[in-house]
Design a protein around this motif. Sequence first.
Motif, short mmCIF file in Angstrom:
data_model
loop_
_atom_site.label_atom_id
_atom_site.label_comp_id
_atom_site.label_asym_id
_atom_site.label_seq_id
_atom_site.Cartn_x
_atom_site.Cartn_y
_atom_site.Cartn_z
N ASP A 11 -28.01 2.44 -36.38
CA ASP A 11 -28.71 1.54 -35.28
C ASP A 11 -27.34 0.46 -34.97
N TYR A 12 -26.88 -0.21 -35.93
CA TYR A 12 -25.77 -1.06 -35.47
C TYR A 12 -24.85 -1.16 -36.94
N TYR A 13 -23.81 -1.72 -36.71
CA TYR A 13 -23.01 -2.06 -37.69
C TYR A 13 -23.07 -3.33 -38.61
N GLY A 14 -22.99 -3.28 -39.89
CA GLY A 14 -23.33 -4.51 -40.81
C GLY A 14 -24.70 -4.06 -41.51
N ALA A 15 -24.81 -5.02 -42.53
CA ALA A 15 -26.15 -4.59 -43.51
C ALA A 15 -27.30 -4.97 -42.61
N CYS A 16 -28.34 -4.09 -42.73
CA CYS A 16 -29.59 -4.50 -42.17
C CYS A 16 -30.07 -5.94 -42.31
N HIS A 17 -30.62 -6.41 -41.41
CA HIS A 17 -31.23 -7.64 -41.58
C HIS A 17 -32.63 -7.86 -40.93
N GLU A 18 -33.41 -8.84 -41.15
CA GLU A 18 -34.80 -8.86 -40.45
C GLU A 18 -34.39 -9.10 -38.87
N THR A 36 -29.16 1.70 -40.27
CA THR A 36 -29.59 3.16 -39.71
C THR A 36 -31.11 2.68 -39.06
N ASN A 37 -31.46 3.64 -38.25
CA ASN A 37 -32.73 3.38 -37.25
C ASN A 37 -33.84 3.43 -38.34
N THR A 38 -33.74 3.80 -39.71
CA THR A 38 -34.72 3.81 -40.59
C THR A 38 -34.82 2.27 -41.44
N ASN A 39 -33.80 1.49 -41.03
CA ASN A 39 -33.58 0.24 -41.51
C ASN A 39 -33.23 0.12 -42.93
N GLU A 40 -32.15 1.12 -43.21
CA GLU A 40 -31.45 1.38 -44.63
C GLU A 40 -30.08 0.89 -44.33
N ALA A 83 -31.05 13.17 -50.05
CA ALA A 83 -32.09 12.31 -50.63
C ALA A 83 -33.35 12.40 -50.08
N ASN A 84 -33.62 12.54 -48.65
CA ASN A 84 -34.63 12.72 -48.03
C ASN A 84 -34.48 13.66 -46.70
N LEU A 85 -35.40 14.50 -46.70
CA LEU A 85 -35.22 15.67 -45.38
C LEU A 85 -35.31 14.65 -44.36
N ASP A 86 -35.88 13.87 -44.00
CA ASP A 86 -35.89 13.08 -42.81
C ASP A 86 -34.76 12.41 -42.31
N ASN A 87 -33.81 12.22 -43.37
CA ASN A 87 -32.55 11.95 -42.99
C ASN A 87 -31.36 12.71 -42.17
#
Length: 303
Positions: A159-166, A122-126, A149-153
């Motif tokens: 953001d993109y498909y796949g696990a978040c990466h650096e 996601t755009n939150t890098n989760e 879990a978090n109202l900001d959600n």
Amino acid sequence: MRSLWLLLGLGLLAMCQVQASEEESLGDLDDLDLSDMDENDEEFLRLLEDKAKAKDVQRENEIASQLAEVQHNLLNPVVEVDLCETIPCGAGRICQIQDEKPECVCIPECPEEIDTRRHVCTNTNETWPSDCSVYQQRCWCDSRDERCANLDNAHMHIDYYGACHEPRTCDGEDLKDFPRRMRDWLFNVMRDLAERDELTEHYMQMQLEAETNHSRRWSNAAVWKWCDLDGDTDRSVSRHELFPIRAPLVSLEHCIAPFLESCDSNNDHRITLIEWGACLELDADDLIERCDDVKRAKPHMLG
């Protein structure tokens, strides 16, 4: 004349009385006890024959009644209306009937995803297990459900498909060369769709023109994709409309995100065709002309 009508009336009355008498006598046949009668007696044989005829008439009436009911159902079908078909629900929501009324509710369960290729960032890098889980969480937070879990959600998106990466930095020669790679990619995708007969007739004509006229090769592909992304046909592509082209490429092409960001030259969160052409280093005037042709075309699929 009066005597004629009187005779007709008496005749109809007599027929009704005879019919009623026959029906009554046939009904009485079922109550007859034939066990004490001689099987060779004419009266026995007559009664037996009348009883068989009565059963035949009863059976015919039952069949006629069933056929009439079937015909009535065919001519007057009972159509069950699915109320949920009239209620469009957004991502992460499904329609359910509550108190005999359709209502959009958060999807109760998402399929368990074991394949890591189904993960999304996601755009939150989760990293989330699936797009369904992201939309479900967003719905819970939007409706202030205790499972949020978090109202900001409520405002998060994929953001993109796949696990978040650096994130890798795209600069220098990589960024400078990206417009060329992007043009190649757009043309190859357009060609593949044409080979599978998955383009509209107008886009198919543009692809054939690009194959035979190299001066149209890049511009036709760029117009096709920009107009394809412009789902609401407002002559600009929003960040939301960029999702189909951005999400699948981020994990494979580290320059796609900064490239698309740079296309929005006036930072109004929308990309016009002129901005799109400038990013791809193409003639903007030519792109506008071709897109006008696409807007006037009637969409129908080939194949």
